[in-house]
Design a protein around this motif. Structure first.
Motif, mmCIF file in Angstrom:
data_model
loop_
_atom_site.group_PDB
_atom_site.id
_atom_site.type_symbol
_atom_site.label_atom_id
_atom_site.label_comp_id
_atom_site.label_asym_id
_atom_site.label_seq_id
_atom_site.Cartn_x
_atom_site.Cartn_y
_atom_site.Cartn_z
ATOM 1 N N GLU A 1 -53.470 27.400 109.901
ATOM 2 C CA GLU A 1 -54.575 26.517 109.511
ATOM 3 C C GLU A 1 -55.363 27.114 108.345
ATOM 4 O OE1 GLU A 1 -56.728 26.068 113.109
ATOM 5 O OE2 GLU A 1 -55.416 24.518 113.923
ATOM 6 N N ALA A 2 -55.596 28.414 108.376
ATOM 7 C CA ALA A 2 -56.296 29.050 107.261
ATOM 8 C C ALA A 2 -55.470 28.974 105.983
ATOM 9 C CB ALA A 2 -56.603 30.514 107.615
ATOM 10 N N PHE A 3 -54.164 29.104 106.092
ATOM 11 C CA PHE A 3 -53.287 28.991 104.925
ATOM 12 C C PHE A 3 -53.391 27.591 104.321
ATOM 13 C CE2 PHE A 3 -49.306 28.358 102.670
ATOM 14 C CZ PHE A 3 -49.113 29.571 102.026
ATOM 15 N N LEU A 4 -53.460 26.581 105.184
ATOM 16 C CA LEU A 4 -53.581 25.207 104.695
ATOM 17 C C LEU A 4 -54.903 24.997 103.936
ATOM 18 C CD1 LEU A 4 -52.235 23.202 107.769
ATOM 19 C CD2 LEU A 4 -51.311 23.124 105.464
ATOM 20 N N LYS A 5 -56.001 25.523 104.465
ATOM 21 C CA LYS A 5 -57.315 25.253 103.881
ATOM 22 C C LYS A 5 -57.634 26.154 102.699
ATOM 23 C CE LYS A 5 -59.286 23.628 108.261
ATOM 24 N NZ LYS A 5 -60.327 23.866 109.307
ATOM 25 N N GLN A 6 -57.201 27.414 102.767
ATOM 26 C CA GLN A 6 -57.619 28.372 101.763
ATOM 27 C C GLN A 6 -56.570 28.636 100.687
ATOM 28 O OE1 GLN A 6 -60.728 29.287 102.147
ATOM 29 N NE2 GLN A 6 -60.975 28.469 104.214
ATOM 30 N N CYS A 7 -55.291 28.614 101.074
ATOM 31 C CA CYS A 7 -54.248 29.023 100.127
ATOM 32 C C CYS A 7 -53.596 27.847 99.400
ATOM 33 C CB CYS A 7 -53.188 29.845 100.856
ATOM 34 S SG CYS A 7 -51.914 30.527 99.768
ATOM 35 N N MET A 8 -53.377 26.752 100.085
ATOM 36 C CA MET A 8 -52.663 25.636 99.457
ATOM 37 C C MET A 8 -53.385 25.089 98.225
ATOM 38 S SD MET A 8 -49.791 25.380 100.805
ATOM 39 C CE MET A 8 -49.325 23.934 99.865
ATOM 40 N N PRO A 9 -54.721 24.962 98.219
ATOM 41 C CA PRO A 9 -55.368 24.558 96.954
ATOM 42 C C PRO A 9 -55.089 25.532 95.815
ATOM 43 C CG PRO A 9 -56.890 24.315 98.784
ATOM 44 C CD PRO A 9 -55.701 25.023 99.332
ATOM 45 N N LEU A 10 -54.966 26.813 96.128
ATOM 46 C CA LEU A 10 -54.640 27.801 95.098
ATOM 47 C C LEU A 10 -53.225 27.595 94.576
ATOM 48 C CD1 LEU A 10 -55.324 30.480 93.588
ATOM 49 C CD2 LEU A 10 -54.375 31.680 95.573
ATOM 50 N N LEU A 11 -52.294 27.269 95.470
ATOM 51 C CA LEU A 11 -50.903 27.062 95.044
ATOM 52 C C LEU A 11 -50.754 25.796 94.215
ATOM 53 C CD1 LEU A 11 -48.919 28.086 98.257
ATOM 54 C CD2 LEU A 11 -49.726 29.512 96.372
ATOM 55 N N ASP A 12 -51.631 24.832 94.420
ATOM 56 C CA ASP A 12 -51.530 23.572 93.682
ATOM 57 C C ASP A 12 -51.572 23.799 92.169
ATOM 58 O OD1 ASP A 12 -51.282 22.066 95.938
ATOM 59 O OD2 ASP A 12 -53.421 21.554 96.075
ATOM 60 N N PHE A 13 -52.489 24.645 91.704
ATOM 61 C CA PHE A 13 -52.608 24.845 90.257
ATOM 62 C C PHE A 13 -52.057 26.201 89.805
ATOM 63 C CE2 PHE A 13 -56.739 25.255 92.401
ATOM 64 C CZ PHE A 13 -56.915 26.619 92.331
ATOM 65 N N SER A 14 -51.414 26.940 90.731
ATOM 66 C CA SER A 14 -50.760 28.200 90.349
ATOM 67 C C SER A 14 -49.244 28.061 90.297
ATOM 68 C CB SER A 14 -51.132 29.314 91.336
ATOM 69 O OG SER A 14 -52.514 29.535 91.350
ATOM 70 N N PHE A 15 -48.729 26.924 90.762
ATOM 71 C CA PHE A 15 -47.277 26.769 90.891
ATOM 72 C C PHE A 15 -46.572 26.840 89.542
ATOM 73 C CE2 PHE A 15 -43.462 24.104 91.139
ATOM 74 C CZ PHE A 15 -42.787 24.739 92.184
ATOM 75 N N ARG A 16 -47.134 26.188 88.548
ATOM 76 C CA ARG A 16 -46.436 26.101 87.258
ATOM 77 C C ARG A 16 -46.428 27.447 86.528
ATOM 78 N NH1 ARG A 16 -48.236 20.186 84.772
ATOM 79 N NH2 ARG A 16 -47.617 18.969 86.609
ATOM 80 N N LYS A 17 -47.507 28.207 86.611
ATOM 81 C CA LYS A 17 -47.587 29.464 85.884
ATOM 82 C C LYS A 17 -46.973 30.623 86.661
ATOM 83 C CE LYS A 17 -51.744 28.190 83.291
ATOM 84 N NZ LYS A 17 -53.147 28.563 82.954
ATOM 85 N N HIS A 18 -46.986 30.525 87.996
ATOM 86 C CA HIS A 18 -46.475 31.626 88.823
ATOM 87 C C HIS A 18 -45.462 31.059 89.819
ATOM 88 C CE1 HIS A 18 -49.759 34.122 87.251
ATOM 89 N NE2 HIS A 18 -50.559 33.086 87.476
ATOM 90 N N ARG A 19 -44.462 30.420 89.270
ATOM 91 C CA ARG A 19 -43.518 29.689 90.126
ATOM 92 C C ARG A 19 -42.781 30.620 91.068
ATOM 93 N NH1 ARG A 19 -38.221 27.391 89.525
ATOM 94 N NH2 ARG A 19 -38.094 25.315 90.460
ATOM 95 N N GLU A 20 -42.299 31.742 90.562
ATOM 96 C CA GLU A 20 -41.525 32.645 91.382
ATOM 97 C C GLU A 20 -42.383 33.285 92.477
ATOM 98 O OE1 GLU A 20 -38.363 32.935 91.290
ATOM 99 O OE2 GLU A 20 -38.194 31.533 89.607
ATOM 100 N N ASP A 21 -43.614 33.627 92.145
ATOM 101 C CA ASP A 21 -44.501 34.229 93.146
ATOM 102 C C ASP A 21 -44.813 33.246 94.267
ATOM 103 O OD1 ASP A 21 -44.574 36.550 91.691
ATOM 104 O OD2 ASP A 21 -46.381 35.975 90.574
ATOM 105 N N VAL A 22 -45.038 31.994 93.887
ATOM 106 C CA VAL A 22 -45.326 30.978 94.898
ATOM 107 C C VAL A 22 -44.113 30.758 95.790
ATOM 108 C CG1 VAL A 22 -45.895 28.550 95.263
ATOM 109 C CG2 VAL A 22 -47.098 29.855 93.503
ATOM 110 N N LEU A 23 -42.910 30.697 95.185
ATOM 111 C CA LEU A 23 -41.699 30.504 95.989
ATOM 112 C C LEU A 23 -41.484 31.676 96.948
ATOM 113 C CD1 LEU A 23 -39.193 29.048 93.356
ATOM 114 C CD2 LEU A 23 -40.489 27.835 95.106
ATOM 115 N N SER A 24 -41.734 32.864 96.468
ATOM 116 C CA SER A 24 -41.582 34.037 97.340
ATOM 117 C C SER A 24 -42.568 34.003 98.496
ATOM 118 C CB SER A 24 -41.780 35.308 96.511
ATOM 119 O OG SER A 24 -41.767 36.447 97.323
#
Length: 1434
Positions: free
Chosen positions: A1285-1308
């Motif tokens: 639940e914390a990952f959903l609320k705190q981390c997913m918004p960060l991944l939304d705008f970090s995916f394109r610039k840090h694609r490999e890190d997000v996938l890992s």
């Protein structure tokens, strides 16, 4: 605007009619038919007169009214047509106006034209209104005449601006302007506005006010903006016109921006305006508030509104002292009343705004809520919270919540509440019912601070409000007293007692309510009964003789009835009531000289009543040792607390002295006679007596006589009074307090009782214990109890004696106590004392004897409260539970050991003064011969066992009085009120007094702490066990270790006291910290608090090097945390705390493998929490434990531990695992979600942080494959869901705008998390297969979180235009080891369960893109993991 003008038309007409009636010498009669030809104005060729007469109006001269013969509307229409159709139109208008100007040159004619016309026709025949307008008003209603007439009127006004009112009360200027009000139509509104503003600018001050307030009734809506601008300029130029201008602004249609500017202008002048102008100004400010600006405006208004500044009571008092004449003083009093009325008007305006505007009430609450510092709060804040609570029903709950938070944070304290009531009591008096309702609500709280605030509301309501409110306060408090809730009853009684002392006259008026409490005494504790009788006695025996006789009669009846009862708990009520009332009656009161003789007669009469009352109590209790013991203890407390009249004290002291000597003391040479089962000796004597001198406490003969039930006495005993030895300790306490009170603390008269022996058998059981019969064991155990309590009272009595010889004897008695304690433990270990099981026994058998022993042995409070429950089944349950506790202390040899802490309620209470013994060092005791010469000397010192005895008792006292009851997890007894058993003397003193006494003991306790530290340092206890030091006594080391722990526990309880947050206790905190600081360096000047805390922290942390056991280390950390809690900047020392905690975790403790009990697990849990909460990198610390310590544990032998973390064993792994999971979840929750506006560096740091968190989570989750016990799996299910639940609320918004610039890190990151969610899915399947309901209840919530994670990842991919990368597969159900669960492979159930998922699965599969499928396989597998978990749940 037209509707508004017409609506108010009638009101204005009535006003004008009233003004006209003042100047008419004869009232207008609607039926007057006399001739009106006289005084009529002649035409003389005037067009003006002729046209008026033609239209139906006749002008009159003198004071006669102009006569209107037709309806007003008809008149206006005829005149308009006459003018319009006149051959010389429009020139006729100028002639008509010229005629009017000529006519009104005469003041009488002008006045007649401005006053209402006389009606000649009946009202019933009129088609218009019954109100008659003036001639000018009628002419202004004709459009073609209006501009010229308005111009003429404004030219006429300056003639009368500076004239006073005429004798008939008419002001011509006001009368002229009144003609312009409420016109149906204004031809040239702009010109009218301009002329009005010009007139206002030149008019005198008294007329400016009237002209400005008339503007809304004159102007049309289109001119409101222009008028507002002009008035704003005038507002800046002339502040005396603030009130009328603001009053006009509230009636005009103005732009919100303009109003905001005006509000800011007015707000800046708020502190300098006159008090009588304040209501209008506050009304304007509140009415100009909008929803968006409400908080800002209210905050500024709260800051600048200072009603207390306007009242200025000092100025009023000074003026009254200067003005000697009666008239001037009366004028000053009228001014004060006027000021009070203005203040009431201000708050009426505020209450009206709060009642009808929810935004204002909410804004005011938020404005107060935002204030954090206690010094920034004002008396107005408290008053407003009470007003809002009373006025606004919609925000009542919110107001109460804010008030509770402010009380708990210490922002609103007694001083501020007192200021609020003293300043605003006139306003608060009107909302008295709401204040009492709020106080009643606060009384139901569990927080003692909130309950105390509720009691203060009652107190100040009684103090400041009228008689009716006082009656309501007393009634409400009586209701609380009879509620049955212990906290409510205690607090309400405290308030009633305080009010009785504060205002006895007002309380006597409401005594009938208080007297009703006497019907509810049965269910109250002794302390509560004591307070009730103190209140009633104070009201009954006040200083005014002959008052409140009905209360006296009622109390005498109740007390005599209760004393004569055969039921002990009723007799107990009578004893407490009689002693309390006797203390009030016999109290030594200072009286003025002019009434000495009269008061002496009254005192003599009351002294006789006191003597007879005490004799009555003695005669009613002498047959019951329990009752006698209670009577003596009650009387002892009375003498200790109150200063009795000398005559009464002398009689009591002589009587008690003689009774004690006759009952318990015999000569040393007297040989006890009787058939005793054991040899009788004079034991525990501190002096060598010859056969001719000395005294002995005759304990065994007296007790054996009662124990065996023998009724006859020997010839030697026949001369003694029959008194049970169970009363020995309580009787002695009364005796020594009487002697101390009579001789100012000198106990030379009874110092022989300190060293005198007792007639006893040899109490040491030795090997003969097993050969004793049950009766003999009971006798020996009872004698040990009695002797133990006797010595406790002896130490209480002589602990404050200053001579070295007396100090040495007191230390000797302390050693005897420790010895007797060990003997008593042996007896209790061998048998369950009959004293424990005989409490509820009523027959006089052997068990009853034990019960009487228990009663006499217990302290006054414990005696009283235990006896109150003697007839209840709860007591049997508690005591049987205690026996069960004793059985659980079986050692390896099969012998039972008991802790005397379970029997604390049966021991006499040690006074707080006893702990002055801690100051003792080496004491030289002189042994004298028969010639009183020094025969030998003996050096006595406080040993480890005696030190531990004192520290244990002090620790229990501080925990009881300094730790709030709601914060305690455990209490000794289950039934209500038993928490304070054994601490009755302690609770008779204030908490501040106890803390002051403990602060005085800090210096000797620091000495003992340092000595013990040096002891273990010399032993090398950090590295060597007891087996390595055979020369060291294991028992001595254990005792020293216990002393170490108790000292740290006492320090922690003291510095963790919540009372240090109050400013009134700052001096106590400074004194305590100065003691610790002085151990490092001597300081002469007073240091700031932060410096003292820092120095104290450095002093205490030095003790961590030689901590003897795990518990001492934990208490040291708690103590350091309590110190940091007092600091304003605790972060500087947090890392040091974490380092100390880690050292304790990484240390191999002696015998640590044997400490596998609940207490050790709780301590380890607390230590881990301290370490992870204070370390600067929680994730790194968790990774170190889980990645280094756990693998070492897995590879170690079965009973071994981790080499890096020796406290981590297979038995303590669950503690480590639970704390790490909880702290990991708390850490990720505290991390703020990223936003698109953050910098690239911030995004990278947060992404790295989440990678570490997921890695730690992965390490911990995988441990359940190795440690698969229920506690571990339960932690995984619970905190695994929280992490997702914390990952959903705190981390997913960060991944939304970090995916394109840090694609490999997000996938890992997602790939690692996918593996963990798969394990969580396997855990869900495992829980279902094993059908463990303790685990399966967590499965639905976990699956829901996993499903949300699937949808959220897909949404993130869609947001980044990678929807093709999302795919879904099928995952088989497996157990924790990865083996497929074949029991779920049957075709039909599987097909049925998967049917519900078919649509979504096929839909997602159709959208899979082969080019991105491999890259995003981890996301797809995570999706299938969650979807498959849904299948298994079906």
């Amino acid at each position: 605007m037209v509707s508004k003008r017409r609506r108010l038309d009638s009101e204005n007409r009535e006003t004008v009619t009233e003004d006209a009636s003042k100047i008419m010498k004869q009232p207008l009669s609607k039926l007057a038919k006399k001739s009106h030809d006289s005084h009529e104005v002649e035409e003389n060729g005037s067009v003006f007169v002729r046209l008026l007469k033609t239209s139906g109006l006749t002008l009159k001269t003198g004071e006669n009214q102009n006569q209107l013969g037709v309806d007003q509307i008809i008149f206006q229409r005829k005149l308009f047509q006459s003018l319009r159709k006149h051959p010389s139109y429009p020139k006729i208008i100028e002639e008509f106006v010229s005629g009017l100007e000529s006519y009104i040159e005469d003041c009488d004619c002008l006045r007649n034209c401005l006053l209402p016309c006389e009606r000649l026709q009946d009202e019933e025949a009129s088609t218009g209104t019954f109100y008659s307008k003036s001639l000018i008003k009628l002419l202004l209603g004709i459009d073609i005449l209006q501009p010229a007439i308005i111009k003429m009127l404004f030219e006429k006004v300056p003639q009368f601006l500076f004239e006073n009112e005429s004798s008939d009360g008419i002001n011509m200027s006001r009368l002229i302007i009144n003609q312009l009000k409420w016109l149906d139509r204004i031809v040239d509104s702009k010109d009218l506005t301009s002329q009005m503003m010009q007139l206002i600018s030149v008019a005198p001050g008294n007329l400016q006010h009237d002209f400005i307030t008339s503007l809304p009734e004159i102007l049309v809506d289109s001119q409101h903006a222009n008028v507002g601008k002009e008035l704003s300029k005038l507002l800046v130029q002339n502040t005396s016109l603030t009130v009328p201008i603001l009053d006009v602004f509230s009636s005009l249609r103005l732009d919100s921006t303009f109003l905001s500017e005006i509000r800011q202008l007015v707000m800046g002048k708020l502190s300098s305006v006159r008090l009588e102008d304040l209501p209008v100004i506050v009304k304007f400010i509140l009415h100009s508030v909008t929803d968006t600006t409400s908080l800002e405006v209210i905050s500024e208004l709260r800051e600048k509104l200072n009603v207390q500044h306007f009242i200025l009571p000092s100025r009023v008092q000074a003026s009254q002292s200067k003005l000697k004449s009666k008239g001037l003083t009366s004028t000053s009093g009228n001014q004060e009343n006027s000021d009070k009325d203005c203040v009431i008007l201000v708050f009426d305006v505020i209450k009206s705004a709060i009642r009808y505007e929810k935004a204002i009430s909410e804004a005011w609450i938020k404005a107060i809520e935002r204030i954090e510092s206690a010094t920034e709060h004002k008396a107005l804040d408290v008053a407003m919270l009470l007003i809002i609570y009373s006025t606004s029903t919609q925000t009542k709950k919110g107001t109460e919540k804010v008030l509770r938070n402010k009380i708990q944070s210490g922002c609103i304290q007694e001083q501020l509440l007192d200021s609020a009531f003293s300043t605003h009591y006139l306003v608060l008096k009107d909302i008295c019912p709401s204040i009492l309702l709020l106080a009643q609500t606060l009384f139901h709280s569990q927080d003692q601070r909130i309950i105390l605030f509720g009691s203060l509301l009652y107190k100040y309501a009684f103090k400041f409000f009228d008689t009716y409110c006082q009656q309501e306060v007393v009634g409400a408090l009586v209701t609380h007293v009879c509620s049955g809730n212990e906290a409510e009853v205690d607090t309400a009684l405290d308030v009633l007692l305080e009010l009785t002392v504060l205002n006895p006259f007002a309380m006597r008026l409401n005594a009938v309510f208080v007297k009703g409490i006497l019907d509810y005494l049965e269910n109250m504790s002794p302390q509560q009964i004591r307070k009730i009788f103190c209140i009633l006695s104070t009201l009954a025996f006040s200083q005014q003789p002959g008052t409140s006789n009905h209360i006296q009669d009622e109390m005498h009846l109740v007390i005599r009835k209760q004393l004569s009862s055969t039921v002990f708990k009723y007799k107990l009520i009578g004893i407490i009531g009689a002693v309390t009332m006797a203390g009030i009656m016999a109290e030594d009161r200072s009286v003025p000289s002019n009434s000495t003789q009269k008061r002496a007669d009254v005192s003599s009469e009351w002294c006789t009543q006191v003597t007879s009352l005490l004799q009555l109590v003695h005669s009613c209790t002498e047959q019951s040792p329990w009752a006698s013991s209670l009577y003596y203890d009650e009387f002892a407390n009375l003498i200790q607390e109150r200063k009795l009249a000398p005559k009464t004290l002398e009689w009591v002291g002589q009587t008690i002295f003689n009774d004690f000597q006759d009952a318990f003391v015999v000569d040393f040479c007297a040989v006890p006679e009787g058939d005793f089962p054991f040899p009788v000796k004079a034991l525990y004597g501190l002096e060598e007596y010859s056969s001719q001198d000395g005294i002995v406490i005759n304990l065994l003969p007296l007790f054996f006589q009662e124990f065996s039930g023998v009724s006859q006495v020997t010839s030697q005993e026949s001369s003694q009074k029959s008194m049970s030895p169970l009363c020995l300790a309580s009787h002695f306490r009364l005796l020594r307090l009487c002697v101390a009170r009579q001789h100012n603390g000198n106990l030379d008269e009874i110092d022989g009782l300190l060293d005198c022996p007792l007639f006893l058998p040899d109490l040491e059981p030795g090997e003969k214990l097993e050969s004793m019969s049950a009766k003999e064991r009971s006798l020996m155990c009872s004698l040990t109890f009695l002797t133990f309590n006797w010595f406790r009272e002896v130490v209480n009595a002589f602990c404050q004696q200053t001579s070295p010889e007396m100090k040495g004897k007191v230390l000797s008695r302390l050693k005897d106590l420790v010895e007797l304690q060990e003997i008593l433990e042996k007896y209790l270990a061998d048998m369950i004392p009959r004293s424990s099981s005989a409490v509820s026994t009523k027959s006089r058998n052997k068990g009853k004897m034990g019960g009487r022993k228990q009663k006499a042995d217990s302290s006054k409070a414990s005696s009283t409260e235990t006896l109150l429950t003697e007839d209840t089944p709860e007591c049997d349950t508690v005591l049987s539970g205690r026996s069960q506790v004793d059985k659980e202390f079986a050692g390896k040899e099969g012998k039972t050991s008991v802790s005397l802490q379970n029997y604390r309620a049966f021991f006499r209470e040690l006074d707080i003064e006893v702990f002055s013994i801690l100051h003792s060092g080496l004491v030289t005791k002189f042994i004298l011969d028969t010639e009183m010469h020094t025969e030998a000397t003996e050096v006595v010192q406080l040993g480890p066992a005696e030190l531990l005895f004192l520290l244990e008792d002090l620790s229990q006292k501080l925990e009881n009085i300094l730790t709030p009851s709601f914060a305690k997890r455990h209490c000794f007894l289950k039934n209500k009120g038993n928490r304070n058993i054994g601490f009755s003397h302690l609770h008779q003193r204030s908490v501040q007094d106890i803390v002051h006494c403990v602060v005085q003991l800090l210096t000797p306790m620091c000495n003992h702490l340092e000595n013990i530290h040096n002891y273990f340092q010399s032993l090398g206890a950090e590295h060597l066990s007891v087996d390595d030091k055979p020369s060291v006594s294991a028992q001595e080391q254990h005792t020293m270790s216990s002393c170490y722990q108790k000292l740290l526990q006492i320090f922690h309880t003291l510095f963790a006291w919540k009372g240090f947050t109050h400013h009134s206790n700052d001096h106590l905190l400074h004194s305590a910290l100065e003691v610790l600081t002085s151990r490092l360096k001597q300081t002469e000047q007073k240091q700031p608090l932060e410096e003292l805390i820092s120095q104290s922290f450095s002093y205490l942390q030095n003790f961590h090097h030689c901590i003897p056991n795990f518990q001492c280390g934990l208490y040291l950390l708690r103590l350091l945390m309590a110190l940091l809690g007092k600091s304003a900047a605790p972060t500087q020392k947090k890392e040091k705390l974490a380092s100390l905690a880690k050292q304790l975790l990484c240390r191999a403790w002696p015998h640590g493998e044997k400490e596998k009990n609940t207490n050790f697990n709780d301590h380890l849990h607390d230590l881990l929490c301290i370490y992870l909460e204070h370390t600067d990198n929680v994730l790194k610390a968790i990774e170190e434990i889980a990645g280094v310590g756990v693998p070492e544990l897995v590879n170690a032998p079965k009973d071994a531990s981790s080499s890096t973390f020796p406290t981590l064993t297979r038995h303590t792994f669950v503690i480590f695992f639970r704390v790490m999971m909880a702290e990991l979840e708390k850490t990720v929750k505290s991390l703020q979600a990223g936003t698109a506006t953050d910098s690239q560096q911030v995004h990278e740091e947060k992404l790295l942080y989440w990678n570490m968190a997921v890695r730690d989570f992965s390490i911990l989750i995988n441990l359940m494959k190795i440690f698969d016990s229920y506690p571990v799996l339960h932690v995984c299910l619970k905190y695994g869901r929280h992490f997702v639940e914390a990952f959903l609320k705190q981390c997913m918004p960060l991944l939304d705008f970090s995916f394109r610039k840090h694609r490999e890190d997000v996938l890992s990151l997602l790939g690692t998390l996918q593996l963990n969610t798969r394990l969580l899915h396997h855990l869900c399947g495992h829980s279902k297969i094993h059908q463990d309901t303790r685990l399966t209840k967590h499965v639905p919530l976990l699956k829901k979180s996993l499903e949300l994670l699937v949808c959220r990842v897909k949404a993130m991919l869609v947001l980044n235009n990678c929807r093709e990368a999302f795919w879904l597969g099928t995952l088989k159900n497996r157990d924790l080891q990865g083996e497929e669960i074949v029991s779920q492979c049957s075709s039909s159930p599987e097909n049925t369960s998967e049917g519900s998922e078919g649509d979504m699965t096929s839909h997602v599969s159709r959208n899979r893109a082969t080019e991105d499928g491999e890259d995003e396989s981890s996301d797809g597998q995570k999706d299938q993991d969650n979807d498959e978990s849904d299948d298994s749940s079906d």
